[in-house]
Enzyme design. Structure first.
Site, PDB file in Angstrom:
ATOM      1  N   HIS A   5     -14.671   1.094  -0.582  1.00  0.00           N
ATOM      2  CA  HIS A   5     -13.356  -0.033  -0.353  1.00  0.00           C
ATOM      3  C   HIS A   5     -12.122   0.807   0.444  1.00  0.00           C
ATOM      4  CE1 HIS A   5     -14.614  -3.131  -3.526  1.00  0.00           C
ATOM      5  NE2 HIS A   5     -15.461  -2.838  -2.503  1.00  0.00           N
ATOM      6  N   TYR A  27       0.832  -1.128   0.020  1.00  0.00           N
ATOM      7  CA  TYR A  27      -0.024  -0.105  -0.064  1.00  0.00           C
ATOM      8  C   TYR A  27       0.812   1.435   0.131  1.00  0.00           C
ATOM      9  CZ  TYR A  27      -4.068  -2.920   0.336  1.00  0.00           C
ATOM     10  OH  TYR A  27      -5.110  -3.889   0.127  1.00  0.00           O
TER      11      TYR A  27
HETATM   12  P1  OAD Z   1     -10.999  -4.726 -12.207  1.00  0.00           P
HETATM   13  O1  OAD Z   1      -9.542  -4.482 -12.452  1.00  0.00           O
HETATM   14  O2  OAD Z   1     -11.675  -5.785 -11.873  1.00  0.00           O
HETATM   15  O3  OAD Z   1     -11.917  -4.192 -13.508  1.00  0.00           O
HETATM   16  C1  OAD Z   1     -11.463  -2.956 -14.342  1.00  0.00           C
HETATM   17  C2  OAD Z   1     -12.449  -2.795 -15.390  1.00  0.00           C
HETATM   18  O4  OAD Z   1     -12.099  -1.520 -15.955  1.00  0.00           O
HETATM   19  C3  OAD Z   1     -12.375  -3.911 -16.303  1.00  0.00           C
HETATM   20  O5  OAD Z   1     -13.579  -4.308 -16.753  1.00  0.00           O
HETATM   21  C4  OAD Z   1     -11.768  -3.055 -17.618  1.00  0.00           C
HETATM   22  O6  OAD Z   1     -12.186  -3.493 -19.060  1.00  0.00           O
HETATM   23  C5  OAD Z   1     -12.039  -1.655 -17.461  1.00  0.00           C
HETATM   24  N1  OAD Z   1     -11.240  -0.817 -17.980  1.00  0.00           N
HETATM   25  C6  OAD Z   1      -9.714  -0.809 -17.966  1.00  0.00           C
HETATM   26  N2  OAD Z   1      -9.242   0.384 -18.601  1.00  0.00           N
HETATM   27  C7  OAD Z   1     -10.382   0.945 -18.930  1.00  0.00           C
HETATM   28  C8  OAD Z   1     -10.291   2.364 -19.288  1.00  0.00           C
HETATM   29  N3  OAD Z   1      -9.351   3.155 -19.748  1.00  0.00           N
HETATM   30  N4  OAD Z   1     -11.856   2.801 -19.514  1.00  0.00           N
HETATM   31  C9  OAD Z   1     -12.824   2.259 -19.388  1.00  0.00           C
HETATM   32  N5  OAD Z   1     -12.874   0.979 -18.607  1.00  0.00           N
HETATM   33  C10 OAD Z   1     -11.479   0.357 -18.548  1.00  0.00           C
HETATM   34  O7  OAD Z   1     -11.511  -3.430 -11.061  1.00  0.00           O
HETATM   35  P2  OAD Z   1     -12.740  -3.138 -10.292  1.00  0.00           P
HETATM   36  O8  OAD Z   1     -14.016  -3.776 -11.076  1.00  0.00           O
HETATM   37  O9  OAD Z   1     -12.516  -1.836  -9.825  1.00  0.00           O
HETATM   38  O10 OAD Z   1     -11.186  -4.430  -4.192  1.00  0.00           O
HETATM   39  O11 OAD Z   1     -12.171  -4.156  -9.075  1.00  0.00           O
HETATM   40  C11 OAD Z   1     -13.328  -4.198  -7.987  1.00  0.00           C
HETATM   41  C12 OAD Z   1     -12.496  -4.380  -6.578  1.00  0.00           C
HETATM   42  O12 OAD Z   1     -11.734  -5.472  -6.866  1.00  0.00           O
HETATM   43  C13 OAD Z   1     -11.359  -3.443  -6.444  1.00  0.00           C
HETATM   44  O13 OAD Z   1     -12.114  -2.172  -5.569  1.00  0.00           O
HETATM   45  C14 OAD Z   1     -10.611  -4.091  -5.295  1.00  0.00           C
HETATM   46  C15 OAD Z   1     -10.438  -5.269  -6.371  1.00  0.00           C
HETATM   47  O14 OAD Z   1     -10.025  -6.308  -5.553  1.00  0.00           O
HETATM   48  C16 OAD Z   1     -10.474  -4.481  -3.174  1.00  0.00           C
HETATM   49  O15 OAD Z   1      -9.136  -4.350  -3.110  1.00  0.00           O
HETATM   50  C17 OAD Z   1     -11.274  -4.747  -1.953  1.00  0.00           C
END
Ligand code: OAD
Length: 247
Positions: free
Chosen positions: A121, A54
């Site tokens: 989160h 972190y």
């Molecule tokens: P992910 O890494 O799972 O997903 C990110 C999403 O953003 C994917 O569907 C990509 O296709 C999309 N993406 C990437 N680049 C992009 C761009 N330039 N424009 C638009 N979309 C884009 O991340 P989260 O869904 O946020 O939790 O993950 C959810 C949680 O999982 C996080 O908050 C974290 C993680 O484990 C904790 O740490 C508790």
């Protein structure tokens, strides 16, 4: 009557600001095991390793700046006349920084305000004492040597981050907003992690129009009424311009 809006954001909205997502190519969970850095058990076993993970992310955040998608949402928040909840899974402060350049929303972001930003989160730039539970603004590296500024105990300071197995923050307020909103939009999230992945179901079940803006179809894409795919810095400002015409 003014419509109510809930916006959910995930790592994809900050990707073009240079912050890694979790699950894509080069994503954080391809470089680190969740079990090593993002659970209470990992922190109990090896707190320095968790702090290092972190601390690195807190340092990277100093190099990052809000992008066109964060700024577009700030413009929308300033102009929107109904309730507007911006709930983010992100622990960065890029929404705050975009909102700060938009004085009406900074002013409104209060418990009684029409606009709220909630970090479900947690936040990289906060630390919490595991002994007395006090939360502090925190800019610098964190280590096991730090004393809690409130209770003065050593070894209990931790990142103010919701780890796997812990309860996300502000859920009552978020569910109340989902049940009362007219429009729900999900931006830059893969739909892998609950409860956020279930928000579309809750909002849709209460009659909201649900829109997904993401690079690709998320796991829950079929639950949305509308999906627009591409980079957040393109899709979000376009969608915001449409919303501003009806605001
Ligand atoms: P992910 O890494 O799972 O997903 C990110 C999403 O953003 C994917 O569907 C990509 O296709 C999309 N993406 C990437 N680049 C992009 C761009 N330039 N424009 C638009 N979309 C884009 O991340 P989260 O869904 O946020 O939790 O993950 C959810 C949680 O999982 C996080 O908050 C974290 C993680 O484990 C904790 O740490 C508790």
């Amino acid at each position: 009557m003014a419509k109510n809006l809930v916006v959910l954001t995930g790592a994809g909205i900050s990707a073009e600001s240079g912050l890694a997502t979790f699950r894509g190519n080069g994503g954080l969970w391809h470089q680190h095991r969740v079990e090593d850095v993002a659970t209470p058990e990992a922190f109990a076993r090896n707190p320095e390793l968790v702090h290092t993970f972190y601390n690195m992310r807190r340092q990277q955040l100093k190099e990052a700046h809000p992008n066109a998608a964060h700024h577009a949402l700030a413009r929308l928040a300033a102009a929107w006349r109904g309730d507007f909840l911006l709930v983010t899974q992100n622990v960065d402060d890029l929404h705050e920084r975009a909102l700060a350049s938009c004085p009406p929303c900074a002013e409104e972001n209060k418990p009684e305000g029409r606009f709220r930003l909630l970090h479900m989160h947690g936040e990289l730039k906060k630390a919490r004492c595991g002994a007395c539970e006090e939360v502090f603004a925190w800019e610098e590296n964190l280590s096991t040597a730090h004393l809690c500024p409130a209770c003065r105990l050593a070894g209990h300071m931790r990142p103010h981050i919701v780890w796997f197995g812990e309860m996300p923050l502000e859920m009552a307020r978020i569910y109340a907003a989902l049940r009362a909103c007219d429009v729900f939009v999900s931006i830059g999230t893969s739909g892998n992690v609950y409860p956020a992945a279930g928000f579309v179901h809750e909002a849709s079940g209460h009659g909201a129009h649900c829109v997904e803006l993401n690079m690709e179809r998320s796991l829950g894409a079929s639950l949305f009424h509308e999906g627009r795919y591409g980079a957040a810095t393109q899709r979000v400002p376009e969608w915001v311009e449409e919303m501003l015409r009806v605001a």
